[in-house]
Design a protein around this motif. Sequence first.
Motif, PDB file in Angstrom:
ATOM      1  N   HIS A 141       0.821  -1.216   0.000  1.00 27.75           N
ATOM      2  CA  HIS A 141       0.000   0.000   0.000  1.00 27.75           C
ATOM      3  C   HIS A 141       0.857   1.269   0.000  1.00 27.75           C
ATOM      4  CE1 HIS A 141      -3.041  -2.997   0.995  1.00 27.75           C
ATOM      5  NE2 HIS A 141      -3.952  -2.100   0.706  1.00 27.75           N
ATOM      6  N   ARG A 142       2.167   1.085  -0.149  1.00 28.99           N
ATOM      7  CA  ARG A 142       3.135   2.176  -0.317  1.00 28.99           C
ATOM      8  C   ARG A 142       3.095   3.195   0.825  1.00 28.99           C
ATOM      9  NH1 ARG A 142       4.862  -1.350  -3.340  1.00 28.99           N
ATOM     10  NH2 ARG A 142       5.232  -1.048  -5.579  1.00 28.99           N
ATOM     11  N   ARG A 143       2.988   2.658   2.053  1.00 31.77           N
ATOM     12  CA  ARG A 143       2.979   3.545   3.212  1.00 31.77           C
ATOM     13  C   ARG A 143       3.992   3.095   4.269  1.00 31.77           C
ATOM     14  NH1 ARG A 143      -2.852   1.075   4.249  1.00 31.77           N
ATOM     15  NH2 ARG A 143      -2.313  -0.738   5.524  1.00 31.77           N
ATOM     16  N   ILE A 144       4.895   2.225   3.896  1.00 27.59           N
ATOM     17  CA  ILE A 144       5.834   1.679   4.868  1.00 27.59           C
ATOM     18  C   ILE A 144       6.950   2.673   5.166  1.00 27.59           C
ATOM     19  CG2 ILE A 144       7.276   0.510   3.129  1.00 27.59           C
ATOM     20  CD1 ILE A 144       7.607  -1.795   5.184  1.00 27.59           C
ATOM     21  N   SER A 145       7.293   2.803   6.447  1.00 25.03           N
ATOM     22  CA  SER A 145       8.437   3.610   6.874  1.00 25.03           C
ATOM     23  C   SER A 145       8.963   3.005   8.172  1.00 25.03           C
ATOM     24  CB  SER A 145       8.043   5.074   7.092  1.00 25.03           C
ATOM     25  OG  SER A 145       7.081   5.166   8.133  1.00 25.03           O
ATOM     26  N   TYR A 146      10.163   3.421   8.542  1.00 24.72           N
ATOM     27  CA  TYR A 146      10.770   2.854   9.759  1.00 24.72           C
ATOM     28  C   TYR A 146      11.724   3.875  10.348  1.00 24.72           C
ATOM     29  CZ  TYR A 146      13.799  -0.100  12.683  1.00 24.72           C
ATOM     30  OH  TYR A 146      14.514  -0.631  13.730  1.00 24.72           O
ATOM     31  N   THR A 147      11.688   4.008  11.674  1.00 24.98           N
ATOM     32  CA  THR A 147      12.635   4.858  12.384  1.00 24.98           C
ATOM     33  C   THR A 147      13.506   3.970  13.254  1.00 24.98           C
ATOM     34  OG1 THR A 147      11.031   6.668  12.442  1.00 24.98           O
ATOM     35  CG2 THR A 147      12.921   6.817  13.928  1.00 24.98           C
ATOM     36  N   ALA A 148      14.803   3.963  12.982  1.00 26.31           N
ATOM     37  CA  ALA A 148      15.737   3.127  13.724  1.00 26.31           C
ATOM     38  C   ALA A 148      15.943   3.697  15.133  1.00 26.31           C
ATOM     39  CB  ALA A 148      17.069   3.061  12.989  1.00 26.31           C
ATOM     40  N   PRO A 149      16.464   2.873  16.045  1.00 24.71           N
ATOM     41  CA  PRO A 149      16.734   3.364  17.414  1.00 24.71           C
ATOM     42  C   PRO A 149      17.623   4.599  17.452  1.00 24.71           C
ATOM     43  CG  PRO A 149      16.864   0.968  17.356  1.00 24.71           C
ATOM     44  CD  PRO A 149      16.708   1.425  15.927  1.00 24.71           C
ATOM     45  N   ASN A 150      18.509   4.743  16.446  1.00 23.00           N
ATOM     46  CA  ASN A 150      19.387   5.914  16.422  1.00 23.00           C
ATOM     47  C   ASN A 150      18.738   7.138  15.761  1.00 23.00           C
ATOM     48  OD1 ASN A 150      19.384   5.270  13.718  1.00 23.00           O
ATOM     49  ND2 ASN A 150      21.590   4.906  13.552  1.00 23.00           N
ATOM     50  N   GLY A 151      17.467   6.969  15.394  1.00 21.24           N
ATOM     51  CA  GLY A 151      16.737   8.090  14.810  1.00 21.24           C
ATOM     52  C   GLY A 151      16.758   8.130  13.289  1.00 21.24           C
ATOM     53  N   LYS A 152      17.521   7.241  12.647  1.00 21.31           N
ATOM     54  CA  LYS A 152      17.601   7.237  11.186  1.00 21.31           C
ATOM     55  C   LYS A 152      16.268   6.811  10.587  1.00 21.31           C
ATOM     56  CE  LYS A 152      20.284   5.465   7.268  1.00 21.31           C
ATOM     57  NZ  LYS A 152      21.417   4.610   6.829  1.00 21.31           N
ATOM     58  N   GLN A 153      15.857   7.541   9.546  1.00 23.74           N
ATOM     59  CA  GLN A 153      14.577   7.277   8.898  1.00 23.74           C
ATOM     60  C   GLN A 153      14.757   6.419   7.653  1.00 23.74           C
ATOM     61  OE1 GLN A 153      11.352   8.294   9.578  1.00 23.74           O
ATOM     62  NE2 GLN A 153      11.919   9.233  11.520  1.00 23.74           N
ATOM     63  N   TYR A 154      13.859   5.484   7.467  1.00 26.61           N
ATOM     64  CA  TYR A 154      13.845   4.633   6.272  1.00 26.61           C
ATOM     65  C   TYR A 154      12.479   4.767   5.597  1.00 26.61           C
ATOM     66  CZ  TYR A 154      18.016   2.399   8.214  1.00 26.61           C
ATOM     67  OH  TYR A 154      19.271   2.157   8.719  1.00 26.61           O
ATOM     68  N   ASN A 155      12.504   5.105   4.307  1.00 26.11           N
ATOM     69  CA  ASN A 155      11.277   5.244   3.519  1.00 26.11           C
ATOM     70  C   ASN A 155      11.495   4.659   2.135  1.00 26.11           C
ATOM     71  OD1 ASN A 155       9.524   7.148   5.295  1.00 26.11           O
ATOM     72  ND2 ASN A 155      11.512   8.189   5.210  1.00 26.11           N
ATOM     73  N   LEU A 156      10.418   4.376   1.433  1.00 25.27           N
ATOM     74  CA  LEU A 156      10.539   3.904   0.060  1.00 25.27           C
ATOM     75  C   LEU A 156      11.070   5.024  -0.830  1.00 25.27           C
ATOM     76  CD1 LEU A 156       7.291   1.794  -0.473  1.00 25.27           C
ATOM     77  CD2 LEU A 156       9.593   0.987   0.075  1.00 25.27           C
ATOM     78  N   ARG A 157      11.758   4.634  -1.889  1.00 28.12           N
ATOM     79  CA  ARG A 157      12.346   5.603  -2.804  1.00 28.12           C
ATOM     80  C   ARG A 157      11.298   6.573  -3.332  1.00 28.12           C
ATOM     81  NH1 ARG A 157      16.536   2.358  -6.655  1.00 28.12           N
ATOM     82  NH2 ARG A 157      15.886   4.049  -8.029  1.00 28.12           N
ATOM     83  N   ALA A 158      11.671   7.827  -3.403  1.00 24.42           N
ATOM     84  CA  ALA A 158      10.745   8.866  -3.855  1.00 24.42           C
ATOM     85  C   ALA A 158      10.394   8.718  -5.334  1.00 24.42           C
ATOM     86  CB  ALA A 158      11.341  10.249  -3.598  1.00 24.42           C
ATOM     87  N   ASP A 159      11.326   8.099  -6.114  1.00 20.25           N
ATOM     88  CA  ASP A 159      11.063   7.954  -7.553  1.00 20.25           C
ATOM     89  C   ASP A 159      10.148   6.781  -7.873  1.00 20.25           C
ATOM     90  OD1 ASP A 159      12.673   5.735  -7.182  1.00 20.25           O
ATOM     91  OD2 ASP A 159      14.357   6.488  -8.369  1.00 20.25           O
ATOM     92  N   GLY A 160       9.762   6.015  -6.857  1.00 23.52           N
ATOM     93  CA  GLY A 160       8.831   4.916  -7.067  1.00 23.52           C
ATOM     94  C   GLY A 160       9.430   3.659  -7.668  1.00 23.52           C
ATOM     95  N   LYS A 161      10.747   3.672  -7.898  1.00 21.25           N
ATOM     96  CA  LYS A 161      11.400   2.520  -8.527  1.00 21.25           C
ATOM     97  C   LYS A 161      11.769   1.478  -7.466  1.00 21.25           C
ATOM     98  CE  LYS A 161      13.225   5.135 -12.452  1.00 21.25           C
ATOM     99  NZ  LYS A 161      14.453   5.596 -13.177  1.00 21.25           N
ATOM    100  N   VAL A 162      10.785   0.720  -7.095  1.00 23.56           N
ATOM    101  CA  VAL A 162      11.015  -0.315  -6.077  1.00 23.56           C
ATOM    102  C   VAL A 162      10.854  -1.688  -6.712  1.00 23.56           C
ATOM    103  CG1 VAL A 162      10.253   1.184  -4.205  1.00 23.56           C
ATOM    104  CG2 VAL A 162       8.592  -0.305  -5.324  1.00 23.56           C
ATOM    105  N   ALA A 163      11.443  -2.680  -6.053  1.00 21.43           N
ATOM    106  CA  ALA A 163      11.408  -4.046  -6.553  1.00 21.43           C
ATOM    107  C   ALA A 163       9.991  -4.613  -6.521  1.00 21.43           C
ATOM    108  CB  ALA A 163      12.337  -4.921  -5.716  1.00 21.43           C
ATOM    109  N   THR A 164       9.708  -5.494  -7.456  1.00 20.10           N
ATOM    110  CA  THR A 164       8.450  -6.243  -7.435  1.00 20.10           C
ATOM    111  C   THR A 164       8.477  -7.224  -6.271  1.00 20.10           C
ATOM    112  OG1 THR A 164       8.151  -6.070  -9.832  1.00 20.10           O
ATOM    113  CG2 THR A 164       7.011  -7.878  -8.714  1.00 20.10           C
ATOM    114  N   LEU A 165       7.417  -7.253  -5.497  1.00 18.76           N
ATOM    115  CA  LEU A 165       7.379  -8.083  -4.293  1.00 18.76           C
ATOM    116  C   LEU A 165       6.890  -9.493  -4.607  1.00 18.76           C
ATOM    117  CD1 LEU A 165       7.788  -8.087  -1.203  1.00 18.76           C
ATOM    118  CD2 LEU A 165       5.400  -7.386  -0.987  1.00 18.76           C
ATOM    119  N   ILE A 166       7.658 -10.478  -4.147  1.00 18.29           N
ATOM    120  CA  ILE A 166       7.277 -11.889  -4.224  1.00 18.29           C
ATOM    121  C   ILE A 166       7.361 -12.440  -2.800  1.00 18.29           C
ATOM    122  CG2 ILE A 166       7.703 -14.119  -5.322  1.00 18.29           C
ATOM    123  CD1 ILE A 166       9.412 -12.702  -7.414  1.00 18.29           C
TER     124      ILE A 166
END
Length: 545
Positions: A141-166
Amino acid sequence: MPFDSKVPGVTILAKVTPEQAQILTPEALQFYAVLHRAFNKTRLQLLQKRVVRQQQIDRGLLPDFLPETQHIREDASWKGAAPAPGMADRRVEITGPVDRKMVINALNSGAATFMADFEDSNAPTWENNISGQINLKDAIHRRISYTAPNGKQYNLRADGKVATLIVRPRGWHLDEKHVLVDGQVASGSIFDFALYFFHNAKKSVEIGIGPYFYLPKMESHLEARLWNDVFNMAQDYIGMPRGTIRGTCLIETIMAAFEMEEFIYELRDHSAGLNCGRWDYIFSVIKKLRQNPTFVLPDRADVSMTTPFMDAYVRLLIKTCHKRGVHAMGGMAAQIPIKNNEAANKAAMDKVRNDKLREVMAGHDGTWVAHPDLVKIATAIFNEHMPQPNQLHIRREDVHVTAHDLLNTNVQGGKITEAGIRANISVSLMYMEAWLRGLGCVPIHNLMEDAATAEISRSQLWQWAKHNAMTSDGKQITAGYLLQVLEEESSKLAQEMGEQRFKASKIPQAKVYLSKQITGEDYADFLTSLLYEDIVTVEGPKAKI
């Protein structure tokens, strides 16, 4: 208060958080129950067929191509499905467990596809499994994100070029003991499939791909037929056209190697090809033929893809897939980058390059890596030698593989060494310890180890003890000798870790399990089944036997 599934006959025996309840909805659980009631009996019957077949092999009846399906292999008129959206180009596939950070990094890695794994790289704790379903739903649903314990943010690429999920659900042999249907333990494979499919199938199509799956550990085309039946019922249930799902079969058992065409045939409209699950395949050869002294293998490091039985298996898989118009996927590179040692890192990356070059030149349409840093290496090699999305046009009609070829375990120059014994014990101990802590994929000795590679290690030890194999320096391998080495390797780990940390770890527990698996006597079909009870946290009524 116990979680109320609101579905008659469905009991959840684990604690459920409000977030997890969004996955375990009455509608999703009802869907799962329908599939379970329709197919679990067949699943259990097929597992019993495995037992009977193993008994036959133990009596000396070696695997062979099936005479009753010869007509399928000889009929040139049928084909598998055409590549589905987002699956025509599978040059590099990254694999890994379903934890949130991994899912984001894998989708962003530049790989063509990402195999999100509920199986060999995932220890199936309740938390891991249900959190994994949440993570994959958020990813689709393209809403995944993650904040690591050190505060680093992880989000999907802004250009939308993500791998096909299997998605890889658990194998047919694995249960989900936190869930009962009519008092019967749930099938782990159908449970994983059902929750992912129900929540994500329509959204997958909406974003231009589809619900895609990797199907592990099968030993018979009848097991592939069962998946096809599950797919058809699932699609009918939600009103999705049949053939929207795609399934790639992992050929990772010696039995499956003799039924490759039958696997594609059973899944025809849903087939996305076959994959060389090389590490599990080596494990399966040892496991299935373990009573026969003819098939004793040397050190794990000596069993390469150029070993006769492995080379034959690869050539047959490529020929079979391309004959039927579907992808022939290569195997896993278990190497990972080695920090602070430039020479060792170069040697490891050179192994990856050579492995991927061999695969693309053999005719594979894509390959697997376990670490994002390897994506660029593998992609560069496949782009250079396969500039088009795949090489389905390479028919490999020169290939003729016999049953003898698939069973030719003669490893030229291979030997059993004390170093190999110690490495197997060390890997088994450390992997089992991590698994008992809920980690299914861990770096050990500069390789990414999952259940498959650990299975090779412990199965080799069993095989060597069973047949009193000899080391290269003339020492006979006995149960007593292996138990002595286990004690020494355990003591070495205790010294490295410090007594307090060692006692707090799961190594003492793993050691007890391993000590019973390396004597040449008791042998568990799967480590994951052997250890599973220790990570089950059920509450409430027990299942029917």
